[in-house]
Design a protein around this motif. Structure first.
Motif, PDB file in Angstrom:
ATOM      1  N   ILE A 124       0.845  -1.194   0.000  1.00  0.00           N
ATOM      2  CA  ILE A 124       0.000   0.000   0.000  1.00  0.00           C
ATOM      3  C   ILE A 124       0.884   1.249   0.000  1.00  0.00           C
ATOM      4  O   ILE A 124       1.874   1.314   0.723  1.00  0.00           O
ATOM      5  N   THR A 137      -7.448  -5.057  -1.447  1.00  0.00           N
ATOM      6  CA  THR A 137      -7.115  -4.794  -0.051  1.00  0.00           C
ATOM      7  C   THR A 137      -8.197  -5.402   0.834  1.00  0.00           C
ATOM      8  O   THR A 137      -9.274  -5.780   0.365  1.00  0.00           O
ATOM      9  N   THR A 147      -6.347  -1.164   6.984  1.00  0.00           N
ATOM     10  CA  THR A 147      -6.416  -1.742   5.643  1.00  0.00           C
ATOM     11  C   THR A 147      -5.079  -2.380   5.276  1.00  0.00           C
ATOM     12  O   THR A 147      -4.022  -1.787   5.511  1.00  0.00           O
ATOM     13  N   VAL A 149      -2.992  -5.175   2.309  1.00  0.00           N
ATOM     14  CA  VAL A 149      -3.071  -5.874   1.036  1.00  0.00           C
ATOM     15  C   VAL A 149      -3.518  -7.304   1.314  1.00  0.00           C
ATOM     16  O   VAL A 149      -3.013  -7.950   2.238  1.00  0.00           O
TER      17      VAL A 149
ATOM     18  N   THR B 160      -2.647   2.237   7.782  1.00  0.00           N
ATOM     19  CA  THR B 160      -1.667   1.256   7.317  1.00  0.00           C
ATOM     20  C   THR B 160      -0.243   1.754   7.494  1.00  0.00           C
ATOM     21  O   THR B 160       0.662   0.977   7.787  1.00  0.00           O
TER      22      THR B 160
END
Lengths: 278, 243
Positions: A124, A137, A147, A149, B160
């Motif tokens: 990402i 994702t 989130t 992958v 993330t």
């Protein structure tokens, strides 16, 4: 229990064009080169190759056998850039699925665990997502809501790996410092062919090495190929180091010339040609 | 101190990247970062873990103290207890880094290594960069393939990328951080003998330059002795960075 020993030709004979083939080792380390050379002597082509790439990828790419490559890199280690891989890429010779090293590992883990994907915090924000528009994702179902992958399983039709010792049943042993991902390649594959420096009796395996060196278990192995010097010119510690001089020959010789000189005959002819070239 | 070479300033600047790292793995890629990591461990960062470049964790004399094959190395990356100093074929003002290819990815003009572990590194552990030859070909307006994630892209994925951090870029001309406007690259220090003009000339984007730019710190006498007599007695550093 069945004796799984076979020749490299017999192993390759069980493959078909169009298959997805995983190749163990890492860069220019413990690559199943005798199996790759046997593959180059066959007519098999149109392969999807899954590899932490070294000269296996370079040779198969140069020979036009790869339709699609799944990789995070291709290198000869002491020679950072794989010249034949480079030439093929710059000629647009095959399709590439370029993923990060960790994504690759989780793809193998997913396949080995019969999962469709595994989440990974990698990819990402990078162009791995741009060049692999099919990557999806996944959002954590827990409070963090993060989130990741969803790295798809890298399920393989076949795997090639090379280890130091194996018995006839398919139990494979590595004696070097790093297992790389060879057991995972075998577990992620429908069929796995393990070449080894020497086939020994099962009891021999644990005579001089601890049981934790038994990397590959026989239930995931289809064929065992005795191939002394079978990783040449890549390293196979502690049996031998990389043949740096020969690797240099490989890297600096135009592919058609290299192939004609070293890959025209069988494994015995390859060894003779290497000796003559030294 | 007189007689300090440019390569020695670079070693010291790389060593500084691991200051206050604590008990983490120092992953230097390239010669001068490797010398820097060993200098750091010998002096102000004794708790650092080092590898033999293969599958072992080793002490300064090479004594194995642990096993770190590739698969465990990748776990260590995702645990965050590592600070890697990678190379960069291209890097932009936000720290987006490329080691994959030059030109169009679909059919590159020059195929390089591939993304390797840059995507996982940059989302999980601090990632610094080492550029032995600072030029407009490396310090570019826009990289051709984002392998290592820069600050602008990390900002688009705050969840993330919550562990994303690029502490520094060290080149043969100076040290850079990302304290410029919108977390862009800023000249943090010049290696003695280098001018701001030289750096700007060799950089393909507008670099944030503070009014007062300090010089990269001098090595102590003991550090210089360690570099010259213990860590790199053969003088390999002078082949990576001249002057």
């Amino acid at each position: 229990m069945s004796d799984k020993t076979m020749t490299a030709e017999e192993a390759v004979g069980r493959l078909e064009s169009g298959m997805t083939l995983g190749i163990g080792g890492w860069g220019s380390r413990r690559k199943p080169m005798a199996l790759v050379r046997a593959l180059l002597r066959s007519e098999i082509t149109d392969l999807t190759v899954v590899s932490y790439g070294g000269p296996d990828v370079g040779m198969l790419a140069a020979a036009g056998r790869i339709r699609k490559l799944v990789a995070a890199f291709a290198t000869l280690d002491s020679i950072p850039l794989e010249p034949h891989y480079r030439a093929a890429r710059e000629a647009g010779a095959f399709e590439l699925t370029e993923v990060d090293e960790a994504m690759f590992m989780w793809g193998l883990h997913a396949a080995a665990n019969r999962l469709p994907f595994l989440p990974v915090r990698a990819g990402i924000g990078s162009d791995v997502m741009r060049v692999n528009p099919g990557l999806r994702t996944v959002t954590s179902p827990y409070e963090d809501g993060e989130t990741f992958v969803a790295m798809p399983a890298l399920r393989l039709d076949a795997a090639f790996v090379h280890v130091n010792r194996a018995d006839r049943l398919g139990n494979g042993q590595y004696l070097g410092p790093d297992p790389y991902f060879d057991d995972l390649f075998c577990e992620a594959a429908d069929t796995a062919y393990v070449s080894c420096e020497r086939v020994v009796d099962t009891a021999e395996l644990t005579k001089e090495a601890p049981p934790q060196s038994l990397l590959i278990k026989r239930h995931v192995v289809t064929g065992v190929v005795e191939a002394p010097n079978g990783a040449h010119f890549t390293s196979c510690a502690p049996d031998y180091d990389r043949d740096e001089a020969f690797q240099k020959v490989y890297a600096t010789t135009p592919w058609p010339e290299f192939a004609a000189r070293y890959l025209g005959g069988d494994e015995q002819a390859y060894r003779s040609a290497v000796r003559e070239g030294a | 101190m007189s007689g300090v070479t440019r390569a020695e300033y670079c070693v010291v600047a790389c060593a500084e990247a691991w200051r206050d790292g604590g008990e983490i793995l120092a992953s230097p890629m390239g010669l001068i970062p490797s010398l820097g990591a060993r200098l750091a461990k010998r002096t102000f960062a004794p708790d650092l873990l080092l590898t033999d470049g293969e599958a072992l964790l080793v002490g300064l004399d090479g004594t194995p103290e642990g096993w770190l094959p590739y698969r465990q190395h990748l776990t260590l990356v995702t645990s965050g207890r590592r600070h890697v100093m990678m190379g960069a074929s291209q890097i932009d003002r936000y720290g987006n880094q490329n080691i994959s290819c030059i030109g169009d990815w679909a059919q590159p003009k020059r195929q390089l290594l591939g993304v390797r572990g840059a995507p996982v590194n940059t989302l999980n552990n601090p990632t610094s960069y080492w550029v032995p030859r600072h030029s407009r070909r490396v310090f570019v307006e826009k990289v051709d393939m984002v392998c290592g994630v820069g600050y602008d892209r990390a900002a688009e994925h705050p969840g993330t990328a919550r562990f994303h951090r690029i502490p520094c870029v060290v080149s043969d001309l100076g040290v850079f951080d990302f304290a410029g406007p919108d977390r862009t690259m800023r000249l943090a220090s010049l290696h003695p003998g280098v001018t701001v003009g030289q750096v700007e000339e060799a950089t393909g984007f507008d670099l944030a330059v503070p009014d007062e730019v300090p010089y990269t710190r001098e090595p102590t006498a003991e550090e210089l002795r360690l570099i010259r007599e213990v860590i790199d007695p053969a003088g390999a550093r002078g082949r990576e960075v001249q002057g």
